[in-house]
Design a protein around this motif. Structure first.
Motif, PDB file in Angstrom:
ATOM      1  N   PRO A  96       0.929  -0.852  -0.002  1.00 15.85           N
ATOM      2  CA  PRO A  96       0.313   0.421   0.344  1.00 15.85           C
ATOM      3  C   PRO A  96       0.847   1.731   0.340  1.00 15.85           C
ATOM      4  N   ALA A  97       0.923   2.079  -0.872  1.00 17.57           N
ATOM      5  CA  ALA A  97       1.702   3.644  -1.352  1.00 17.57           C
ATOM      6  C   ALA A  97       0.507   4.176  -1.410  1.00 17.57           C
ATOM      7  N   ASP A  98       0.509   5.559  -1.013  1.00 16.14           N
ATOM      8  CA  ASP A  98      -0.195   6.992  -1.514  1.00 16.14           C
ATOM      9  C   ASP A  98       0.246   7.957  -2.753  1.00 16.14           C
ATOM     10  N   MET A  99      -0.698   7.676  -3.662  1.00 19.58           N
ATOM     11  CA  MET A  99      -0.684   7.853  -5.238  1.00 19.58           C
ATOM     12  C   MET A  99      -0.785   9.265  -5.228  1.00 19.58           C
ATOM     13  N   PRO A 100      -0.564  10.151  -5.904  1.00 18.57           N
ATOM     14  CA  PRO A 100      -0.291  11.311  -6.385  1.00 18.57           C
ATOM     15  C   PRO A 100      -2.464  11.802  -7.236  1.00 18.57           C
ATOM     16  N   TRP A 101      -2.697  11.116  -6.826  1.00 19.02           N
ATOM     17  CA  TRP A 101      -3.826  10.973  -7.416  1.00 19.02           C
ATOM     18  C   TRP A 101      -5.781  11.031  -6.702  1.00 19.02           C
ATOM     19  N   GLY A 102      -4.612  10.684  -5.471  1.00 18.32           N
ATOM     20  CA  GLY A 102      -5.183  10.841  -3.908  1.00 18.32           C
ATOM     21  C   GLY A 102      -6.149   9.704  -3.661  1.00 18.32           C
ATOM     22  N   ASN A 103      -5.562   8.724  -4.202  1.00 16.61           N
ATOM     23  CA  ASN A 103      -5.600   7.217  -3.585  1.00 16.61           C
ATOM     24  C   ASN A 103      -4.818   6.649  -3.373  1.00 16.61           C
ATOM     25  N   ARG A 104      -4.931   5.819  -1.495  1.00 11.41           N
ATOM     26  CA  ARG A 104      -3.559   5.037  -1.341  1.00 11.41           C
ATOM     27  C   ARG A 104      -4.390   3.358  -2.181  1.00 11.41           C
ATOM     28  N   SER A 105      -3.374   2.852  -2.370  1.00 10.16           N
ATOM     29  CA  SER A 105      -3.348   2.339  -3.558  1.00 10.16           C
ATOM     30  C   SER A 105      -2.549   0.671  -3.685  1.00 10.16           C
ATOM     31  N   LEU A 106      -3.030  -0.510  -3.192  1.00  6.39           N
ATOM     32  CA  LEU A 106      -1.913  -1.340  -3.640  1.00  6.39           C
ATOM     33  C   LEU A 106      -2.635  -2.328  -4.767  1.00  6.39           C
ATOM     34  N   LEU A 107      -0.782  -3.189  -5.134  1.00  7.77           N
ATOM     35  CA  LEU A 107      -1.239  -3.529  -6.234  1.00  7.77           C
ATOM     36  C   LEU A 107      -0.776  -5.276  -6.381  1.00  7.77           C
ATOM     37  N   LEU A 108      -0.983  -5.407  -7.041  1.00  6.79           N
ATOM     38  CA  LEU A 108      -1.309  -7.488  -6.465  1.00  6.79           C
ATOM     39  C   LEU A 108      -1.181  -7.859  -8.618  1.00  6.79           C
ATOM     40  N   ARG A 109      -0.363  -8.629  -8.420  1.00  5.04           N
ATOM     41  CA  ARG A 109      -1.629  -9.768  -9.733  1.00  5.04           C
ATOM     42  C   ARG A 109      -1.865 -11.516  -8.975  1.00  5.04           C
ATOM     43  N   ASP A 110      -3.188 -11.511  -9.843  1.00  3.22           N
ATOM     44  CA  ASP A 110      -4.061 -12.725  -9.661  1.00  3.22           C
ATOM     45  C   ASP A 110      -3.055 -13.891 -10.156  1.00  3.22           C
ATOM     46  N   PRO A 111      -3.215 -14.797  -9.896  1.00  2.35           N
ATOM     47  CA  PRO A 111      -2.506 -16.199 -10.283  1.00  2.35           C
ATOM     48  C   PRO A 111      -2.360 -16.893 -11.475  1.00  2.35           C
ATOM     49  N   ASP A 112      -3.236 -15.769 -12.309  1.00  7.35           N
ATOM     50  CA  ASP A 112      -3.429 -16.156 -13.947  1.00  7.35           C
ATOM     51  C   ASP A 112      -1.910 -14.881 -14.373  1.00  7.35           C
ATOM     52  N   GLY A 113      -1.890 -13.751 -13.687  1.00  7.04           N
ATOM     53  CA  GLY A 113      -0.855 -12.977 -13.631  1.00  7.04           C
ATOM     54  C   GLY A 113      -1.435 -11.229 -14.479  1.00  7.04           C
ATOM     55  N   ASN A 114      -2.906 -11.346 -13.905  1.00  8.97           N
ATOM     56  CA  ASN A 114      -3.753  -9.688 -14.000  1.00  8.97           C
ATOM     57  C   ASN A 114      -2.782  -8.954 -12.919  1.00  8.97           C
ATOM     58  N   LEU A 115      -3.058  -7.934 -13.541  1.00 10.59           N
ATOM     59  CA  LEU A 115      -2.769  -6.653 -12.439  1.00 10.59           C
ATOM     60  C   LEU A 115      -4.377  -6.191 -12.037  1.00 10.59           C
ATOM     61  N   VAL A 116      -3.992  -5.834  -9.834  1.00 13.03           N
ATOM     62  CA  VAL A 116      -4.932  -5.974  -9.746  1.00 13.03           C
ATOM     63  C   VAL A 116      -4.912  -5.123  -8.922  1.00 13.03           C
ATOM     64  N   ASN A 117      -5.980  -3.819  -8.871  1.00 13.25           N
ATOM     65  CA  ASN A 117      -5.635  -2.529  -7.800  1.00 13.25           C
ATOM     66  C   ASN A 117      -6.476  -2.706  -6.604  1.00 13.25           C
ATOM     67  N   LEU A 118      -5.793  -2.911  -5.858  1.00 13.43           N
ATOM     68  CA  LEU A 118      -7.269  -2.039  -4.217  1.00 13.43           C
ATOM     69  C   LEU A 118      -6.974  -1.221  -3.926  1.00 13.43           C
ATOM     70  N   PHE A 119      -7.812   0.215  -4.248  1.00 10.68           N
ATOM     71  CA  PHE A 119      -7.920   1.276  -3.661  1.00 10.68           C
ATOM     72  C   PHE A 119      -8.753   2.370  -2.885  1.00 10.68           C
ATOM     73  N   THR A 120      -8.379   3.092  -1.885  1.00  9.93           N
ATOM     74  CA  THR A 120      -9.626   3.852  -0.613  1.00  9.93           C
ATOM     75  C   THR A 120      -8.874   5.156  -1.144  1.00  9.93           C
ATOM     76  N   PRO A 121      -9.692   5.798  -1.825  1.00 14.43           N
ATOM     77  CA  PRO A 121      -9.557   7.545  -1.871  1.00 14.43           C
ATOM     78  C   PRO A 121      -9.076   7.987  -0.352  1.00 14.43           C
ATOM     79  N   LEU A 122      -8.211   8.722  -0.709  1.00  7.44           N
ATOM     80  CA  LEU A 122      -7.311   9.340   0.997  1.00  7.44           C
ATOM     81  C   LEU A 122      -8.356  10.616   1.493  1.00  7.44           C
ATOM     82  N   ASP A 123      -9.185  10.850   0.827  1.00 11.93           N
ATOM     83  CA  ASP A 123      -9.751  12.308   0.961  1.00 11.93           C
ATOM     84  C   ASP A 123     -11.192  11.538   1.282  1.00 11.93           C
TER      85      ASP A 123
END
Length: 134
Positions: A96-123
């Protein structure tokens, strides 16, 4: 026009359904052994076996070959989601990291390699109108 679902083609439906069930906390609906859906209040993630591809046309989709689509999931608390999922994550892209566009984001890949972003707006006010990126 309404987007009905996002579908992932996979060689292992059970493995991917188990992964996304853990990510979303949603119970899948198995319509067939080759197809499942995880329905959330705002959208449906469909998971289909690569054995269904010939019905759509020869070679139109390939399991595990995506490098251009990101699946975005709005969550209440990215850090809590990370703590909950950490034992099952096999391919963490970024903690998890704060993104410049205002989200806190976690990036992972599913078992097939697809990119998954879990996010929460900071505001807190932005939580009513979330955006995945600028």
């Amino acid at each position: 026009m309404n987007l009905s679902a996002t579908r992932i083609v996979t060689d292992d439906v059970d493995r991917l359904v188990t992964f996304y069930e853990a990510v979303t906390g949603t119970t899948p609906t198995r319509l067939h052994e080759l197809f499942a859906e995880l329905r959330t209040p705002t959208g449906t993630l469909a998971i289909a076996s690569s054995r269904t591809v010939p019905a759509m046309g020869s070679g139109v989709a390939e399991a595990g070959a995506n490098r251009s689509v990101v699946l975005d999931f709005l969550v209440d608390d990215v850090d809590a989601a990370y703590a909950r999922l950490r034992p099952v994550l096999t391919d963490l892209v970024r903690e998890p990291a704060d993104m410049p566009w205002g989200n806190r984001s976690l990036l992972l890949r599913d078992p097939d390699g697809n990119l998954v972003n879990l996010f929460t707006p900071l505001d807190a006010a932005a939580r009513d109108k979330p955006t995945t990126a600028p």
